[in-house]
Design a protein around this motif. Structure first.
Motif, PDB file in Angstrom:
ATOM      1  N   PHE A   1       0.843  -1.202   0.000  1.00 22.34           N
ATOM      2  CA  PHE A   1       0.000   0.000   0.000  1.00 22.34           C
ATOM      3  C   PHE A   1       0.878   1.251   0.000  1.00 22.34           C
ATOM      4  CE2 PHE A   1      -2.617   3.367   1.703  1.00 22.34           C
ATOM      5  CZ  PHE A   1      -3.795   3.190   0.975  1.00 22.34           C
ATOM      6  N   ASP A   2       1.896   1.239   0.869  1.00 22.14           N
ATOM      7  CA  ASP A   2       2.756   2.430   0.950  1.00 22.14           C
ATOM      8  C   ASP A   2       3.539   2.644  -0.332  1.00 22.14           C
ATOM      9  OD1 ASP A   2       1.790   2.669   3.434  1.00 22.14           O
ATOM     10  OD2 ASP A   2       3.547   1.821   4.468  1.00 22.14           O
ATOM     11  N   GLN A   3       4.101   1.538  -0.887  1.00 21.85           N
ATOM     12  CA  GLN A   3       5.013   1.677  -2.022  1.00 21.85           C
ATOM     13  C   GLN A   3       4.291   1.802  -3.357  1.00 21.85           C
ATOM     14  OE1 GLN A   3       8.454   1.734  -1.843  1.00 21.85           O
ATOM     15  NE2 GLN A   3       8.218   1.816   0.371  1.00 21.85           N
ATOM     16  N   VAL A   4       3.082   1.233  -3.450  1.00 17.49           N
ATOM     17  CA  VAL A   4       2.430   1.178  -4.758  1.00 17.49           C
ATOM     18  C   VAL A   4       1.153   2.004  -4.793  1.00 17.49           C
ATOM     19  CG1 VAL A   4       1.451  -0.334  -6.523  1.00 17.49           C
ATOM     20  CG2 VAL A   4       3.350  -1.139  -5.111  1.00 17.49           C
ATOM     21  N   ILE A   5       0.186   1.607  -3.929  1.00 20.80           N
ATOM     22  CA  ILE A   5      -1.162   2.140  -4.117  1.00 20.80           C
ATOM     23  C   ILE A   5      -1.361   3.485  -3.424  1.00 20.80           C
ATOM     24  CG2 ILE A   5      -3.602   1.599  -3.767  1.00 20.80           C
ATOM     25  CD1 ILE A   5      -2.727  -1.377  -3.615  1.00 20.80           C
ATOM     26  N   GLY A   6      -0.754   3.612  -2.250  1.00 24.38           N
ATOM     27  CA  GLY A   6      -1.058   4.767  -1.401  1.00 24.38           C
ATOM     28  C   GLY A   6      -0.595   6.099  -1.967  1.00 24.38           C
ATOM     29  N   PRO A   7      -0.835   7.179  -1.202  1.00 23.79           N
ATOM     30  CA  PRO A   7      -0.519   8.540  -1.662  1.00 23.79           C
ATOM     31  C   PRO A   7       0.976   8.726  -1.944  1.00 23.79           C
ATOM     32  CG  PRO A   7      -1.463   8.525   0.566  1.00 23.79           C
ATOM     33  CD  PRO A   7      -1.493   7.123   0.103  1.00 23.79           C
ATOM     34  N   GLU A   8       1.837   7.911  -1.306  1.00 22.67           N
ATOM     35  CA  GLU A   8       3.279   8.059  -1.521  1.00 22.67           C
ATOM     36  C   GLU A   8       3.807   7.032  -2.526  1.00 22.67           C
ATOM     37  OE1 GLU A   8       5.026  10.445   0.331  1.00 22.67           O
ATOM     38  OE2 GLU A   8       2.974  11.026   0.863  1.00 22.67           O
ATOM     39  N   GLY A   9       2.933   6.159  -3.014  1.00 16.39           N
ATOM     40  CA  GLY A   9       3.394   5.006  -3.804  1.00 16.39           C
ATOM     41  C   GLY A   9       3.745   5.357  -5.237  1.00 16.39           C
ATOM     42  N   VAL A  10       4.153   4.325  -5.970  1.00 15.28           N
ATOM     43  CA  VAL A  10       4.558   4.500  -7.377  1.00 15.28           C
ATOM     44  C   VAL A  10       3.403   5.038  -8.207  1.00 15.28           C
ATOM     45  CG1 VAL A  10       5.487   3.262  -9.364  1.00 15.28           C
ATOM     46  CG2 VAL A  10       5.992   2.445  -7.071  1.00 15.28           C
ATOM     47  N   LEU A  11       2.187   4.674  -7.826  1.00 14.36           N
ATOM     48  CA  LEU A  11       1.035   5.048  -8.656  1.00 14.36           C
ATOM     49  C   LEU A  11       0.426   6.388  -8.238  1.00 14.36           C
ATOM     50  CD1 LEU A  11      -0.795   1.609  -8.915  1.00 14.36           C
ATOM     51  CD2 LEU A  11       0.983   2.542 -10.372  1.00 14.36           C
ATOM     52  N   ALA A  12       1.080   7.080  -7.318  1.00 12.68           N
ATOM     53  CA  ALA A  12       0.508   8.355  -6.872  1.00 12.68           C
ATOM     54  C   ALA A  12       0.289   9.225  -8.106  1.00 12.68           C
ATOM     55  CB  ALA A  12       1.466   9.032  -5.912  1.00 12.68           C
ATOM     56  N   GLY A  13      -0.864   9.900  -8.136  1.00 12.46           N
ATOM     57  CA  GLY A  13      -1.119  10.759  -9.297  1.00 12.46           C
ATOM     58  C   GLY A  13      -1.920  10.049 -10.370  1.00 12.46           C
ATOM     59  N   LYS A  14      -1.986   8.710 -10.326  1.00 14.41           N
ATOM     60  CA  LYS A  14      -2.845   7.982 -11.272  1.00 14.41           C
ATOM     61  C   LYS A  14      -4.214   7.801 -10.623  1.00 14.41           C
ATOM     62  CE  LYS A  14       0.708   6.355 -13.917  1.00 14.41           C
ATOM     63  NZ  LYS A  14       0.855   6.557 -15.341  1.00 14.41           N
ATOM     64  N   THR A  15      -5.204   7.480 -11.445  1.00 12.00           N
ATOM     65  CA  THR A  15      -6.526   7.199 -10.888  1.00 12.00           C
ATOM     66  C   THR A  15      -6.547   5.755 -10.407  1.00 12.00           C
ATOM     67  OG1 THR A  15      -7.337   8.634 -12.614  1.00 12.00           O
ATOM     68  CG2 THR A  15      -8.967   7.356 -11.395  1.00 12.00           C
ATOM     69  N   ARG A  16      -6.905   5.530  -9.134  1.00 10.93           N
ATOM     70  CA  ARG A  16      -6.904   4.167  -8.597  1.00 10.93           C
ATOM     71  C   ARG A  16      -8.239   3.860  -7.957  1.00 10.93           C
ATOM     72  NH1 ARG A  16      -2.546   6.585  -5.151  1.00 10.93           N
ATOM     73  NH2 ARG A  16      -3.775   8.313  -5.998  1.00 10.93           N
ATOM     74  N   VAL A  17      -8.848   2.753  -8.354  1.00  9.77           N
ATOM     75  CA  VAL A  17     -10.071   2.286  -7.690  1.00  9.77           C
ATOM     76  C   VAL A  17      -9.690   1.002  -6.963  1.00  9.77           C
ATOM     77  CG1 VAL A  17     -12.398   1.405  -8.024  1.00  9.77           C
ATOM     78  CG2 VAL A  17     -11.554   3.279  -9.455  1.00  9.77           C
ATOM     79  N   LEU A  18      -9.767   1.005  -5.629  1.00 10.47           N
ATOM     80  CA  LEU A  18      -9.283  -0.129  -4.842  1.00 10.47           C
ATOM     81  C   LEU A  18     -10.445  -0.782  -4.096  1.00 10.47           C
ATOM     82  CD1 LEU A  18      -6.923  -1.716  -3.415  1.00 10.47           C
ATOM     83  CD2 LEU A  18      -6.919   0.091  -1.710  1.00 10.47           C
ATOM     84  N   VAL A  19     -10.727  -2.027  -4.455  1.00  8.93           N
ATOM     85  CA  VAL A  19     -11.714  -2.780  -3.671  1.00  8.93           C
ATOM     86  C   VAL A  19     -10.937  -3.414  -2.535  1.00  8.93           C
ATOM     87  CG1 VAL A  19     -13.242  -4.771  -3.693  1.00  8.93           C
ATOM     88  CG2 VAL A  19     -13.115  -3.267  -5.686  1.00  8.93           C
ATOM     89  N   THR A  20     -11.413  -3.310  -1.285  1.00  6.74           N
ATOM     90  CA  THR A  20     -10.593  -3.867  -0.201  1.00  6.74           C
ATOM     91  C   THR A  20     -11.434  -4.332   0.968  1.00  6.74           C
ATOM     92  OG1 THR A  20      -8.751  -3.443   1.258  1.00  6.74           O
ATOM     93  CG2 THR A  20     -10.196  -1.591   0.816  1.00  6.74           C
ATOM     94  N   HIS A  21     -10.876  -5.292   1.726  1.00  7.01           N
ATOM     95  CA  HIS A  21     -11.454  -5.679   3.007  1.00  7.01           C
ATOM     96  C   HIS A  21     -10.654  -5.078   4.141  1.00  7.01           C
ATOM     97  CE1 HIS A  21     -13.286  -9.437   1.062  1.00  7.01           C
ATOM     98  NE2 HIS A  21     -14.278  -8.700   1.479  1.00  7.01           N
ATOM     99  N   GLY A  22      -9.449  -4.591   3.801  1.00  7.49           N
ATOM    100  CA  GLY A  22      -8.536  -4.126   4.852  1.00  7.49           C
ATOM    101  C   GLY A  22      -8.941  -2.748   5.326  1.00  7.49           C
ATOM    102  N   ILE A  23      -9.218  -2.647   6.620  1.00  8.98           N
ATOM    103  CA  ILE A  23      -9.756  -1.385   7.141  1.00  8.98           C
ATOM    104  C   ILE A  23      -8.648  -0.370   7.360  1.00  8.98           C
ATOM    105  CG2 ILE A  23     -11.000  -0.461   9.116  1.00  8.98           C
ATOM    106  CD1 ILE A  23     -12.089  -3.437   9.302  1.00  8.98           C
ATOM    107  N   SER A  24      -7.448  -0.891   7.642  1.00  6.99           N
ATOM    108  CA  SER A  24      -6.389   0.008   8.082  1.00  6.99           C
ATOM    109  C   SER A  24      -6.000   1.040   7.022  1.00  6.99           C
ATOM    110  CB  SER A  24      -5.171  -0.818   8.465  1.00  6.99           C
ATOM    111  OG  SER A  24      -4.929  -1.776   7.464  1.00  6.99           O
ATOM    112  N   PHE A  25      -6.267   0.753   5.740  1.00  8.49           N
ATOM    113  CA  PHE A  25      -5.789   1.683   4.707  1.00  8.49           C
ATOM    114  C   PHE A  25      -6.793   2.783   4.395  1.00  8.49           C
ATOM    115  CE2 PHE A  25      -4.126  -2.603   3.530  1.00  8.49           C
ATOM    116  CZ  PHE A  25      -2.887  -2.398   4.110  1.00  8.49           C
TER     117      PHE A  25
END
Length: 1524
Positions: free
Chosen positions: A785-809
């Motif tokens: 999440f930190d390295q890829v999906i999150g605000p600081e990740g590689v994909l920052a600035g791209k449009t991301r739709v994330l389906v998740t069960h994980g509450i922490s993110f």
């Protein structure tokens, strides 16, 4: 004609009734000279048309071409010289006959035409011209007679009468002969031909005319195949017109055209409905709107080549009736002692030439048709593949992957098999009519009796064929259900072993097999009847015809000519008549296939306009405007009136309970669902990570690149971000490791990360991530999440739709969409939704009292600052991804052992996490991995051996043993008897025809007829007996071999299934058992039949003309020589063909499962190309295989034609001592021999390639087995284990001999009723410990005691049936729910319902109409993962033994189900000993004790509170999980 020449045209005294024949000068200078000219002018229009359409590029003017042209011009000059000489005579007053003007004129113009043709062919790129070769050959042939007679007349008269014409003729002859010789050489290949680029082009394209005629271009490969087994690189490339892209395109265009026409008709019909009713009354019924016809599409694409084959077939049919007429002449010649002997030699020569022409034309026909069949198959496969990429998900639900693969493999093959025999539909009636005509001439009306019998036998043949067809359909059903069951057994074999359920499933398979064999037995008896009909038809027909003929009129004398000419005519009929029922049944099969393919191709396709990809409101990436979506038109919509806007570059989380439509939302955005109303806009390229990672069977790097070029920096960054670097260290080949089908040698988490890396590397604009974090451990999820999906990740600035069960993110997302029942219930950012105190807030508070808060804080400060630490942590744990399935480490060790890759520090842990997914569907036949140099050390599964060289004799021995030696011997003896009876009958017939005629009658006709009939019937009886004996023997063998295979596989240790792909085992049960069931017996019978046939022919000819013995040896030597070359080459080609066929189907099933991913990344085109490459690879071995059969046919039939020639020749030479009856007998036998010789080789090679099935089945019936299921002498007491106390004493275990220990010297004791949690890093040996308890792994040293009883002393089933396990992967088998809970029917109805109630399934099951008989689909796919897990819980509740092992399920299960399971275990298994392998520590915090394993040893073992206080390993884990 006489006036044209001024002399006599025909004189029979000169030409026929003389010892020294010659033709009249008039005949020579008119008709004989015109024959070649007539031929060339007749062939010209067709040939010019062909040349116009077949342009290969021009050929540079060569010396050969110049020379040919000069000869042509010279010939033209010679003809004109003759013409001018005639005019010269006319001027000088001695008027020559008109023929001397006409012939030179005709010949001259024709020579000019030939010269022009030579140049035109050169410009069109023709390297060797068949038309001109035949023309020059005819010229030489027709010039040989004048050549002889001119010399003879000059010698006779003592002077040359006409020196000028004499000279021009011999110049003409020399020129024509030179032209013929030159035309046999072929030109250089055309300019711009593909030869320059192709490393290994097919020699056929550049072969000369004779080489094509006799298939000599194949000889090189035959020799190579004889010297050493052929390999893939020896195969030629395809001809341009056979390439998939060309062929498929042709059919696709044709099909689309027909679809458009059909759509137009529908539109017209629809608009016509609104017309007035008066019209309708006038016009009668309206035409039904017609479907697009696939048959018409095929015809318009492949019709022309079919027409050419029809011409070949016609010529061949007509030629086949010439030899019986020649036989009749030969018998007359023998019975007439005054006839000049050259007649006999001429007849023998004509027989040989006629047979030779028949051979050449028949094989050209077959080559043409088989090649067309191959193209048909290629085109159909291509069209189906392209369609499979476009079908909607509702269509995909209707037809399983297996069914679609069947369309490709079985149905497309039907077309290929039918093609060569299609022409029999018109050729058979034609042959019957011709045969009746000639027979009528021979025997008069009595022939009708024989024909009537033949016609009566056709429906009988048909009925037998139909009945066999019906049996086959039923048998296929049994076979399908057996294979389906086997496939499920192999998928869930671990579970069967753990539950000790093998006997139940063994019984199910044996039950199906019994039914299958019952049908097989009936079918083989039917086959025996059809063999009887086929062998006896010609005999009975001859008997009845001759019987009627001699009975009708006492003056009808049966002489040799009548008898044997009739026999040979009936023999001609034997083939088409016996083939007809097969053709008809094959036609019905193909028509079914045609309907199925047409139905599939007419299915709905996805609407490409469903998602608007071009325009969108500025600033937004995704907009859904009141969208309602459904999966299929007939089911209620899944998503209702959605309104969603996603700004560019936003990170959006989609959450909600199980089954609320989160995945459907992603599918709707991809255009995979059917849109009922509303609009969807999505602008930019898309990357998609599905919930279940789709991994291709290629290297890891290829999986990540997914067809994009390699950019090392970006690639490295992607791997780093997706935490894959640590995995690469462990995988044996790094990123060049080949990943097995469905990602089998990766753990669930690795698969998911590879799938994510593919998306990251694609560098798209929009990322749709369907729950990618569920399959990985919590800290890996955080890293990703930190390295890829999150605000600081590689994909920052791209449009991301994330389906998740994980509450922490959730706190870090831009906003959250909460779904409930297919609607958007709330939208907003995290704080806003919390304050609203609505459904989302409740959801959070229920499931994450501390987790939610803990993580938010941690992001603030407590994240691991030291990067090295994180690296280490990742290396140790990226691999775990919860999929510590029990068999994982084993395969990895295998891989390591194979490649001796010493993994330095980490060697003792089983890192590779090779996890065997339950294979849902039939794993396509063996994957033949192309082991590149790099790949070689990344291979997981040993390549399947492709057998090389000759089949060993002991394989035949094995089969004979399975059939039974006595049975085998009896069959051979019966066949010998049958041949003897046949020879006897024919010799009797020959003696009958030689009987003296007294006063125009033959005396003892009835005796002759009676003995002939008796011998014939004896032959028939022996045939039936041998076929029935074979039937009994083959069914016995089939039963025995399958029984051994099944029992061995059910008892194989788990390690065997870990290292062998299920497809490979299934192949033994499907393909190889099918061959043993249905292919071997008929092949052996046909082989024996043709062998004895050939032997009896040789015997008969030698007896009648002993001289023939001289040529037997050279002919046999030639035959065996050809056979050796052919069998070696053909066998290897067949192996290569079957090896290259599997990847087509496996790639196809892979494509079907991953079609949504392929479409999302817009890679459909590339995948079509890959499919074409696979199909072409397969064609490359198919095509030489077809050619090898033709090459063989031409050569073997040449041997047969020589037999005909010598039989006739020696009959002529020994005519003084031979009776006409003997000659008739020996020549009519010789005429049949080609067929028998051809079949004998064919069947020998067929037998060689099919007997391999026995070898393969045997190989898997002899693998080592696990310990006995029950040890009679030491069975545990009935109520064991009472206390449930488990003790490990100095216990060590390894996966296989020669590998390191996984558990080392483990000693611990668990008291009865204790609850023990087992934790540890991946590879610490948690799963291995439970496996040891069930003896899936056997001890290396030490022992396990349960209630003081050593588990190694009792049978496996006694042990396993007294323990209970809830496995990690919930596997269900297709069948009723009752069977899934209780396969042995041990429990009552109330027990079952009670277990369902305790496992919270009661309401679901009682709501189903079937109740307990609710049908679970394959793998339990019609239940959710959660429900499947609950079924496993119900199984455990039913068993209720004193010891329960719980292998905790992965995070993919939602939190609610998990809570249900934990609660049930706490209440229902209160008094039992519970061992839990825990992934989430909060479930075991209240256990009695916790066992911490580390590298296979006990690191800590105490109560959770003490362990946390001790601040050891467990404390660290608890701290990571926020519990300490």
């Amino acid at each position: 004609m006489d006036t044209l020449c001024g002399s006599k045209f025909w004189d029979s005294n000169l030409s026929v009734h003389t010892e020294n024949p010659d033709l009249t000068p008039c005949f020579q200078s008119s008709l004989l000279a015109w024959v070649p000219c007539i031929y060339l002018w007749t062939a010209l229009p067709c040939y010019l048309f062909y040349l116009r359409h077949c342009h290969r590029g021009y050929i540079v003017l060569s010396h050969l071409s110049r020379l040919k042209t000069v000869l042509g011009v010279l010939l033209w000059c010679v003809s004109w010289a003759d013409l001018f000489y005639s005019f010269h005579g006319l001027v000088h007053g001695w008027a020559p006959a008109p023929v001397f003007f006409v012939t030179p004129l005709v010949v001259g113009v024709t020579m000019l035409l030939a010269t022009l043709l030579i140049q035109y062919e050169r410009l069109q790129g023709v390297q060797s011209s068949g038309v001109l070769i035949i023309f020059w050959f005819l010229c030489v042939l027709c010039a040989i007679i004048p050549f002889r007679s001119k010399i003879l007349s000059a010698v006779e008269k003592g002077k040359i009468l006409d020196p000028f014409r004499f000279a021009t003729f011999y110049i003409y002859f020399a020129l024509v002969l030179s032209a013929f010789i030159l035309s046999c050489f072929r030109e250089k290949p055309p300019f711009f031909s593909p030869k320059n680029v192709d490393p290994n082009p097919c020699p056929e394209a550049n072969a000369g005319f004779f080489s094509r005629l006799f298939f000599s271009w194949f000889t090189k490969m035959a020799i190579l195949g004889y010297r050493r087994p052929l390999q893939e690189q020896d195969l030629w490339s395809l001809n341009k017109e056979d390439h998939s892209e060309v062929v498929v395109q042709r059919l696709l265009e044709s099909w689309k055209k027909h679809q458009k026409q059909a759509a137009r008709h529908k539109a017209v019909a629809a608009s016509g409905k609104t017309g007035s009713s008066e019209d309708e009354e006038l016009l009668g019924d309206r035409p039904r709107p017609r479907e697009a016809s696939f048959l018409q599409a095929l015809l318009s694409a492949f019709g022309p080549s079919f027409l050419l084959s029809m011409c070949f077939m016609l010529i061949q049919d007509l030629l086949s009736f010439v030899n019986p007429q020649l036989l009749s002449l030969l018998i007359r010649f023998i019975s007439n002692p005054t006839a000049p002997s050259w007649w006999g030699f001429l007849i023998a020569g004509l027989m040989f030439v006629c047979s030779l022409m028949q051979t050449v034309i028949l094989h050209q026909y077959y080559h043409c048709m088989f090649a067309m069949g191959l193209r048909l198959r290629t085109a159909i496969i291509g069209v189906i593949y392209r369609k499979a990429l476009l079908i909607t998900s509702s269509v995909k639900r209707e037809s399983t992957v297996g069914e679609m693969v069947n369309l490709m493999s079985v149905d497309a093959q039907h077309f290929m098999d039918l093609a060569p025999f299609l022409n029999l539909l018109w050729s058979t009636p034609l042959q019957i009519i011709l045969a009746i005509y000639f027979l009528w001439q021979n025997l008069g009306p009595s022939v009708l009796a024989g024909v009537a019998l033949m016609i009566l036998l056709i429906p009988l043949n048909g009925a037998v064929a139909m009945k066999m067809r019906a049996f086959q359909v039923q048998q296929m059903k049994f076979k399908d259900s057996r294979i389906k069951l086997m496939s499920e057994i192999l998928g869930g074999i671990k579970l069967l072993k753990l539950y000790a359920w093998e006997p139940s499933f063994l019984q199910q398979v044996e039950g199906i097999r019994q039914d299958e064999l019952r049908l097989l037995r009936q079918a083989t008896y039917l086959y025996a009847i059809s063999v009887f009909i086929w062998i006896c038809t010609p005999f009975l027909v001859t008997l009845i015809t001759l019987g009627v003929y001699v009975s009708v009129d006492p003056n009808n004398v049966l002489d040799a000519e009548k008898a044997f000419v009739s026999v040979s005519l009936f023999n001609i009929l034997k083939n088409p008549l016996s083939m007809l029922p097969f053709v008809i049944s094959s036609l019905t099969q193909t028509s079914v296939s045609l309907k199925r393919i047409q139905h599939f191709l007419s299915q709905d396709e996805l609407d490409p306009q469903c998602v608007e990809r071009k325009t969108i409101t500025p600033g937004y990436a995704i907009i859904i405007d009141s969208g309602t979506f459904t999966w299929a038109p007939d089911v209620p919509p899944t998503l209702h009136s959605l309104d969603i806007q996603v700004p560019k570059g936003a990170l959006v989380a989609v959450v909600g309970p199980v089954g609320c439509g989160k995945t459907s939302l992603v599918s709707a955005l991809l255009g995979e669902m059917e849109k009922l109303e509303g609009k969807v806009y999505m602008k930019g390229s898309v990357a998609y990570v599905p919930q279940q990672a789709w991994i291709q069977n290629r290297t890891l790097q290829e999986n990540v690149l997914f067809g994009q070029p390699l950019d090392p920096k970006r690639y490295q960054r992607t791997l780093e971000a997706c935490a894959l670097l640590a995995d690469l260290e462990v995988l044996p080949g790094g990123d060049q490791t080949e990943i097995g089908e469905k990602g089998i040698n990766l753990s669930g988490g690795q698969r998911q990360r590879v799938s994510l890396a593919r998306a990251v590397y694609s560098d798209a604009d929009i990322f749709l991530l369907d729950d990618p974090l569920s399959a990985v451990d919590s800290h890996v999820a955080k890293h990703i999440f930190d390295q890829v999906i999150g605000p600081e990740g590689v994909l920052a600035g791209k449009t991301r739709v994330l389906v998740t069960h994980g509450i922490s993110f959730l706190p870090q997302t831009d906003f959250i969409i909460v779904l409930a029942d297919g609607r958007v219930s709330e939208v907003g950012n995290y704080p806003a939704l919390l304050q609203r105190n609505d459904s989302f807030a409740n959801f959070l508070h229920n499931y994450a009292p501390d987790e939610g808060k803990g993580h938010v804080e941690e992001d603030g400060g407590t994240a691991l600052e030291d990067v090295d630490g994180e690296e280490v942590l990742l290396i140790e744990d990226t691999l775990s991804s919860h999929t510590d399935l029990m068999d994982n480490e084993s395969v990895m060790y295998e891989v390591r052992k194979q490649f001796m890759r010493q993994l330095s520090a980490m060697s003792s842990e089983g890192e590779g996490q090779v996890r065997t997914m339950p294979r849902r569907r039939l794993g396509p036949a063996e994957k033949v991995a192309q082991a590149g140099e790099v790949k070689a050390n990344g291979m997981l599964i040993e390549e399947e051996k492709v057998e090389m060289g000759r089949v060993k004799l002991n394989v035949f021995w094995d089969y004979a043993k399975a059939v039974g030696f006595c049975t085998a011997l009896v069959i051979c003896l019966l066949y010998a008897g049958q041949s003897a009876a046949a020879i006897g009958a024919n010799i009797w017939l020959s003696a009958w025809t030689n009987e003296a005629v007294v006063a125009g009658k033959q005396n003892n006709t009835s005796l002759r007829l009676g003995v002939y009939a008796a011998l014939g019937i004896l032959q028939g009886l022996l045939v039936v007996l041998s076929a029935i004996t074979m039937a009994v023997g083959s069914v016995q063998a089939a039963r025995l071999l399958h029984h051994m295979l099944l029992h061995n596989k059910m008892r194989s240790p788990q390690s065997f299934f870990d290292t062998t792909p299920s497809g490979r085992i299934l192949n033994r049960f499907s393909k190889d058992i099918y061959v043993i069931d249905e292919v071997l017996a008929p092949t052996i019978l046909t082989l024996l039949g043709s062998f004895y046939n050939s032997i009896s022919t040789v015997v008969v000819i030698v007896v009648s003309t002993p001289l023939f013995a001289v040529v037997i040896l050279p002919l046999a030597a030639l035959y065996i020589f050809v056979q050796r070359f052919y069998v070696a080459t053909s066998r290897q080609l067949k192996r290569l063909e079957s090896v290259s066929r599997s990847p087509i189907y496996s790639h196809f099933s892979e494509t079907v499962t991953g079609s949504s991913v392929i479409r999302a990344y817009s890679r459909s085109r590339d995948f079509e190309a890959i499919n074409d490459v696979w199909v072409d690879t397969n064609q490359r071995s198919c095509y030489p295989n077809i050619a090898s059969n033709r090459w063989l046919g031409v050569r073997v039939e040449f041997v047969g034609n020589c037999v005909v020639l010598f039989a006739a020749l020696f009959a002529v030479i020994g005519r003084s001592t031979l009776s006409p009856g003997m000659v008739g007998l020996s020549v009519s036998y010789a005429l049949q021999v080609t067929f028998a010789l051809n079949w004998m080789i064919r069947m020998l090679s067929e037998l060689e390639s099919n007997i391999v099935a026995v070898e393969r089945v045997k190989e898997y019936s002899r693998t080592e087995t696990e310990a006995p299921w029950v040890v009679e002498g030491s069975r545990p007491p009935a109520n064991w284990p009472q206390q449930g106390e488990v003790e490990f004493r100095n216990y060590s275990v390894r996966y296989r001999p020669g590998l390191e220990l996984v558990l080392k010297d483990l000693s611990l004791r668990v008291h009865g009723g204790e609850k023990v949690g087992i934790v540890g890093r991946t590879g610490a040996g948690k799963s291995s410990m439970t496996l040891c308890l069930f003896r899936i792994l056997e001890a290396a040293e030490g022992e396990i005691l349960i209630d003081g009883l050593n588990v190694a002393d009792i049978g496996l089933h006694d042990l396993r049936s007294r323990l209970t396990i809830i496995p990690q992967d919930p596997i269900l088998f297709s069948g009723t729910l009752r069977m899934n809970l209780d396969p042995f029917d041990n429990y009552s109805e109330e027990d079952l319902w009670r277990a369902l109630e305790l496992s919270h399934l009661h309401s679901f099951v009682s709501s189903q109409p079937g109740g307990l008989d609710f049908q679970c689909s394959e793998g339990g796919e019609n239940l959710s993962v959660g429900q499947r897990q609950l079924v496993c819980l119900a199984r455990a509740l039913l068993r209720k033994s004193r010891i329960l092992v719980l292998d905790e399920a992965t995070a993919a299960i939602d939190l609610e189900t998990d809570d249900l399971i934990q609660a049930t275990i706490r209440t229902q298994f209160e008094t039992c000993t519970v061992l839990t392998i825990a992934h989430r520590l909060n479930t075991i915090m209240d256990y009695t004790r916790v066992l911490v394993l580390d590298k296979g040893t006990v690191a800590e073992f105490d109560s959770p509170i003490n362990l946390i206080a001790a601040r050891g390993i467990f404390y660290g884990m608890a701290r990571d999980a926020g519990l300490a």
